[in-house]
Scaffold this active site. Structure first.
Site, PDB file in Angstrom:
ATOM      1  N   HIS A  34      19.669  38.103  44.629  1.00  0.00           N
ATOM      2  CA  HIS A  34      19.625  39.097  45.807  1.00  0.00           C
ATOM      3  C   HIS A  34      18.472  40.137  45.545  1.00  0.00           C
ATOM      4  O   HIS A  34      19.043  41.201  44.751  1.00  0.00           O
ATOM      5  CB  HIS A  34      20.917  39.883  45.874  1.00  0.00           C
ATOM      6  CG  HIS A  34      22.344  38.996  46.171  1.00  0.00           C
ATOM      7  ND1 HIS A  34      22.760  38.069  45.262  1.00  0.00           N
ATOM      8  CD2 HIS A  34      22.642  38.642  47.426  1.00  0.00           C
ATOM      9  CE1 HIS A  34      23.817  37.382  45.982  1.00  0.00           C
ATOM     10  NE2 HIS A  34      23.621  37.598  47.082  1.00  0.00           N
ATOM     11  N   PRO A 124      33.032  41.123  44.176  1.00  0.00           N
ATOM     12  CA  PRO A 124      33.882  41.324  45.205  1.00  0.00           C
ATOM     13  C   PRO A 124      33.783  43.000  45.745  1.00  0.00           C
ATOM     14  O   PRO A 124      34.072  43.765  44.984  1.00  0.00           O
ATOM     15  CB  PRO A 124      35.175  41.085  44.807  1.00  0.00           C
ATOM     16  CG  PRO A 124      35.060  40.225  43.332  1.00  0.00           C
ATOM     17  CD  PRO A 124      33.713  40.830  42.923  1.00  0.00           C
ATOM     18  N   LEU A 125      33.377  43.006  47.105  1.00  0.00           N
ATOM     19  CA  LEU A 125      32.646  44.419  47.507  1.00  0.00           C
ATOM     20  C   LEU A 125      34.011  45.335  47.607  1.00  0.00           C
ATOM     21  O   LEU A 125      34.965  44.907  47.884  1.00  0.00           O
ATOM     22  CB  LEU A 125      31.891  44.040  49.007  1.00  0.00           C
ATOM     23  CG  LEU A 125      31.059  43.223  48.835  1.00  0.00           C
ATOM     24  CD1 LEU A 125      30.209  43.165  50.172  1.00  0.00           C
ATOM     25  CD2 LEU A 125      29.604  43.972  47.815  1.00  0.00           C
ATOM     26  N   ASP A 161      26.837  48.555  52.523  1.00  0.00           N
ATOM     27  CA  ASP A 161      27.616  48.804  53.692  1.00  0.00           C
ATOM     28  C   ASP A 161      28.679  48.058  53.748  1.00  0.00           C
ATOM     29  O   ASP A 161      30.141  48.041  54.029  1.00  0.00           O
ATOM     30  CB  ASP A 161      26.660  48.176  54.783  1.00  0.00           C
ATOM     31  CG  ASP A 161      25.455  49.069  55.311  1.00  0.00           C
ATOM     32  OD1 ASP A 161      25.808  50.091  55.622  1.00  0.00           O
ATOM     33  OD2 ASP A 161      24.458  48.781  54.787  1.00  0.00           O
ATOM     34  N   HIS A 265      17.893  39.797  51.864  1.00  0.00           N
ATOM     35  CA  HIS A 265      19.460  39.920  51.074  1.00  0.00           C
ATOM     36  C   HIS A 265      19.666  39.141  49.944  1.00  0.00           C
ATOM     37  O   HIS A 265      19.875  39.522  48.756  1.00  0.00           O
ATOM     38  CB  HIS A 265      20.439  40.055  52.013  1.00  0.00           C
ATOM     39  CG  HIS A 265      21.995  40.191  51.263  1.00  0.00           C
ATOM     40  ND1 HIS A 265      22.588  41.329  50.868  1.00  0.00           N
ATOM     41  CD2 HIS A 265      22.793  39.259  51.087  1.00  0.00           C
ATOM     42  CE1 HIS A 265      23.259  41.206  50.411  1.00  0.00           C
ATOM     43  NE2 HIS A 265      23.914  39.748  50.165  1.00  0.00           N
ATOM     44  N   SER A 385      62.143  53.116  43.325  1.00  0.00           N
ATOM     45  CA  SER A 385      62.605  51.555  43.552  1.00  0.00           C
ATOM     46  C   SER A 385      62.159  50.707  42.180  1.00  0.00           C
ATOM     47  O   SER A 385      62.623  49.945  41.648  1.00  0.00           O
ATOM     48  CB  SER A 385      62.075  50.999  44.781  1.00  0.00           C
ATOM     49  OG  SER A 385      62.654  51.295  45.935  1.00  0.00           O
ATOM     50  N   GLU A 412      48.503  49.670  47.548  1.00  0.00           N
ATOM     51  CA  GLU A 412      48.532  48.671  46.184  1.00  0.00           C
ATOM     52  C   GLU A 412      47.228  48.371  45.827  1.00  0.00           C
ATOM     53  O   GLU A 412      47.138  48.216  44.709  1.00  0.00           O
ATOM     54  CB  GLU A 412      49.368  47.735  46.859  1.00  0.00           C
ATOM     55  CG  GLU A 412      50.942  47.904  47.176  1.00  0.00           C
ATOM     56  CD  GLU A 412      50.835  48.240  48.675  1.00  0.00           C
ATOM     57  OE1 GLU A 412      52.151  48.406  49.165  1.00  0.00           O
ATOM     58  OE2 GLU A 412      50.048  48.512  49.414  1.00  0.00           O
ATOM     59  N   PHE A 438      54.311  42.453  46.813  1.00  0.00           N
ATOM     60  CA  PHE A 438      52.781  43.033  47.427  1.00  0.00           C
ATOM     61  C   PHE A 438      51.820  42.925  46.403  1.00  0.00           C
ATOM     62  O   PHE A 438      51.029  43.528  46.273  1.00  0.00           O
ATOM     63  CB  PHE A 438      53.170  44.551  47.583  1.00  0.00           C
ATOM     64  CG  PHE A 438      54.162  45.119  48.706  1.00  0.00           C
ATOM     65  CD1 PHE A 438      54.169  44.086  49.645  1.00  0.00           C
ATOM     66  CD2 PHE A 438      54.988  45.806  48.573  1.00  0.00           C
ATOM     67  CE1 PHE A 438      54.952  44.328  50.806  1.00  0.00           C
ATOM     68  CE2 PHE A 438      56.015  46.008  49.802  1.00  0.00           C
ATOM     69  CZ  PHE A 438      56.074  45.411  50.943  1.00  0.00           C
ATOM     70  N   HIS A 474      60.212  40.504  52.205  1.00  0.00           N
ATOM     71  CA  HIS A 474      59.900  41.158  50.862  1.00  0.00           C
ATOM     72  C   HIS A 474      60.401  40.223  49.777  1.00  0.00           C
ATOM     73  O   HIS A 474      60.396  40.803  48.652  1.00  0.00           O
ATOM     74  CB  HIS A 474      61.022  42.329  51.193  1.00  0.00           C
ATOM     75  CG  HIS A 474      60.253  43.578  51.833  1.00  0.00           C
ATOM     76  ND1 HIS A 474      59.866  43.364  53.059  1.00  0.00           N
ATOM     77  CD2 HIS A 474      59.939  44.871  51.608  1.00  0.00           C
ATOM     78  CE1 HIS A 474      59.460  44.569  53.659  1.00  0.00           C
ATOM     79  NE2 HIS A 474      59.516  45.349  52.550  1.00  0.00           N
TER      80      HIS A 474
END
Length: 666
Positions: A34, A124-125, A161, A265, A385, A412, A438, A474
């Protein structure tokens, strides 16, 4: 930058063009990469490194250095060029020439531990942006604890961006603004171009307004005007709020045919375009050749912080905190933790009352924090919790950073990535809580903590259908297997209070990988009735109930160990002799010596019991073995009813055991 007759501006242009040409040449030689971002951000990086960044290339690990990282990790040649040009010993021109090649330290995206000066693994952006929040928060915490004469530095992160489109960016900037992390500065590469074309295809956000709404200082700047660049960075440093500088840049700056276009790019410029770039930038040198005068200029920049570093060490060496800080950064604060907690462990063995493992975790934390002073906890709005806040623990807020607990809010993903940043800083051991379900929100950051080998502890409660009435949305079913599939991540699922303590001890003592503690909402009866100085859980699996005449082995984790023990007692009474293996950590078990693995697995028929899907157990099961667990989503009902409904019971184990033994005898 605009070239004119003033010498310093010409020199700055040459310095910046060295970054551009190195980036273009490396990508061209690799036929991959790039080039656009490094070409567009070269002017900003030059001014930052020359006039503001506090660092010494001869000491990349200086604790009080400014942190500089790329959230837009695809522009890695910007960072590699800067490290090489400023004189980091860990990188030479051959590494630049071998960009993106097997065995090279200059990977396609920056990788932590591969090169000194790479503060975090990005690609990973948005991840690097959240990591930067963790580092800035760590600086604030260290300054509050040990004084601003020892810890006083900025954290800079280059974001594009794409980083700001990612959802994690909202979570990260929200908490950074709330925490008033005024030493955090985002250098926004506002080039208006994405892979698909202009960003207007997909986004029309007013980023300055967005950041201002989250309590940030936000300004815009011409990213190719050195006076404006210098002034904007100075303003950001002086403002007490975290800062966003939106640098309007041209991607692929200097390319006659690809500047400002998406074609610059993620692809090599091409031989003919490279020639035109050289001509356009007045660069008359061969590929990878940096004139001595320019290289010398960059090397001087690399040594600019030496005096500040030497002065800092004089203060540091005289500080009353000197030895404590050395211990923090060495990672040795958990030495002898098993011995220190032996009395507590033996006391646990005397308590025969049922207890949820999330509560057992809270009890373990109460003891751990007495000895491990650099534990920093938190939760994503589930503190009561997850049982992650212990008595006496002081929450961190924007008025007082001296505490040891972070209210992450319902964020999270950012929580996990911020904990990575805290771990990367090197002085704290972060742990953070949410429900196991989660972990899906946390997964990209968990994967990166495993890739980087960071000591991050994820306290994930409500680990099965046993949580009950909240229902299948859940109730984690596939999550244990899914997390076990991540290399270098250890998933711990303790059966009772003693195992919970042992799992904490094992996780906190491992400095080169993250850990998940999967903990129950429901109470469980103790399975371990004796303490002792051996951490049986640390091997990942061990024989809980032995039987020399055993015909069958039951393997179970977590709350299902209690069910396995109950089944084994009945089977033994019926002369089907059974051993029980508790498996608190399948990942750790497979790291043991082959002899131990063979001893535990044995040659007997097996039944595995776990309230999740079978997938991660297939490596030890064959077609004649049994599995008692989940095959589909859960349901909404009291937990004990669900275990019966889904046949995760001692009766089901006994039924399968008898079937296996009968078939074997036929």
């Amino acid at each position: 930058m605009t070239q004119n007759s003033k010498k310093n501006k010409i020199e700055n242009i040459d310095l910046a063009n060295a970054i551009r040409i190195l980036s273009v040449d490396a990508v061209q030689k690799a036929n991959s990469g790039h080039p656009g971002m490094p070409m567009g951000m070269a002017d900003i990086a030059t001014i930052l490194f020359k006039k503001f960044l506090k660092f010494d290339a001869s000491d990349p690990d200086w604790p009080n250095r400014d942190r500089f990282m790329l959230s837009a990790g695809h522009g890695s040649m910007l960072l590699y060029s800067l490290l090489y040009l400023t004189g980091y010993k860990d990188i030479d021109l051959d590494q630049i020439k071998n960009f993106r090649q097997l065995g090279s330290k200059t990977a396609g995206h920056p990788e932590y531990k591969e090169l000194k000066g790479v503060e975090t693994t990005t690609g990973p952006l948005g991840q690097g942006l959240a990591n930067a929040v963790g580092m800035a928060l760590s600086e604030a915490m260290m300054s509050a604890r040990y004084g601003r004469d020892i810890f006083d530095h900025n954290t800079y992160v280059v974001a594009g961006d794409g980083c700001l489109m990612e959802g994690i960016s909202h979570e990260a900037i929200s908490i950074a603004g709330h925490m008033r992390l005024g030493k955090l500065i985002i250098l926004f590469d506002d080039n208006g171009v994405s892979i698909d074309g202009p960003t207007s295809l997909a986004v029309s956000d007013n980023q300055l307004s967005r950041f201002k709404a989250s309590n940030w200082h936000a300004i815009k700047c011409d990213g190719h005007d050195e006076v404006s660049i210098e002034l904007s960075i100075k303003k950001a440093i002086e403002d007490p709020r975290p800062s966003l500088i939106a640098f309007r840049t041209k991607i692929g700056f200097g390319s006659p045919n690809k500047q400002g276009k998406s074609s610059s790019h993620g692809s090599p410029m091409g031989e003919e375009e490279v020639k035109l770039i050289r001509k356009n930038l007045n660069w008359e040198h061969e590929p990878f050749v940096i004139p001595d005068s320019i290289l010398e200029g960059w090397k001087k920049i690399g040594l600019r912080g030496r005096e500040a570093r030497e002065n800092w060490y004089q203060v540091f060496n005289k500080s009353r905190h000197n030895q404590d800080l050395k211990a923090l950064f060495s990672g040795k604060t958990t030495d002898n933790i098993d011995k220190l907690l032996l009395n507590f462990k033996n006391d646990l063995a005397k308590n025969k009352n049922p207890l949820a493992t999330r509560k057992a975790s809270e009890n373990a934390l109460k003891e751990l924090t007495k000895f491990v002073k650099n534990l920093v906890g938190g939760s994503a709005d589930l503190t009561s919790s997850n049982n992650t806040l212990i008595e006496g623990q002081v929450p961190i807020n924007h008025e007082d950073y001296s505490g040891s607990y972070i209210y992450y809010g319902v964020r999270e993903h950012a929580m996990a990535a911020i904990m990575n940043g805290i771990a990367l800083y090197g002085s704290f051991i972060p742990y953070g809580g949410t429900f196991l379900i989660f972990s899906d929100y946390c997964r990209p950051a968990i994967r990166l903590s495993a890739l980087m080998g960071l000591r991050v502890i994820y306290v994930m409660t409500h680990d099965s259908i046993g949580l009950g009435e909240d229902g299948p949305t859940h109730q984690p079913v596939e999550h244990l297997s899914s997390l076990r599939a991540i290399p270098n991540l250890e998933v711990w699922r303790p059966a009772d209070s003693i195992e919970t303590l042992e799992c904490w001890q094992a996780a906190i003592s491992k400095i080169d990988n993250p850990s998940v503690l999967a903990l129950s909402r429901q109470n469980v009866n103790p399975c371990r009735l004796e303490g002792g100085d051996i951490n049986l859980s640390s091997k990942g699996a061990y024989e809980l109930i032995s039987n020399e005449a055993a015909q069958l082995s039951l393997f179970a984790s977590g709350t299902e160990v209690e069910i396995a023990v109950s089944a084994a007692k009945t089977l033994n009474m019926e002369n089907i002799y059974t051993r029980v293996i508790s498996v608190p950590c399948l990942d750790r078990f497979f790291k043991q010596e082959k002899k131990y693995i063979s001893l535990i697995l044995g040659n007997l028929p097996k039944i595995v019991i776990e309230a999740g899907v079978r997938q991660s157990w297939d490596s030890i099961l064959n077609d004649t073995d049994g599995f008692v667990g989940m095959e589909n989503f859960g349901s909404s009902a009291p937990g004990q009813d669900l275990y019966k409904h889904f046949n995760i019971t001692a009766e089901k184990i006994i039924q399968i055991a008898k079937s296996i033994i009968n078939k074997k005898e036929q």
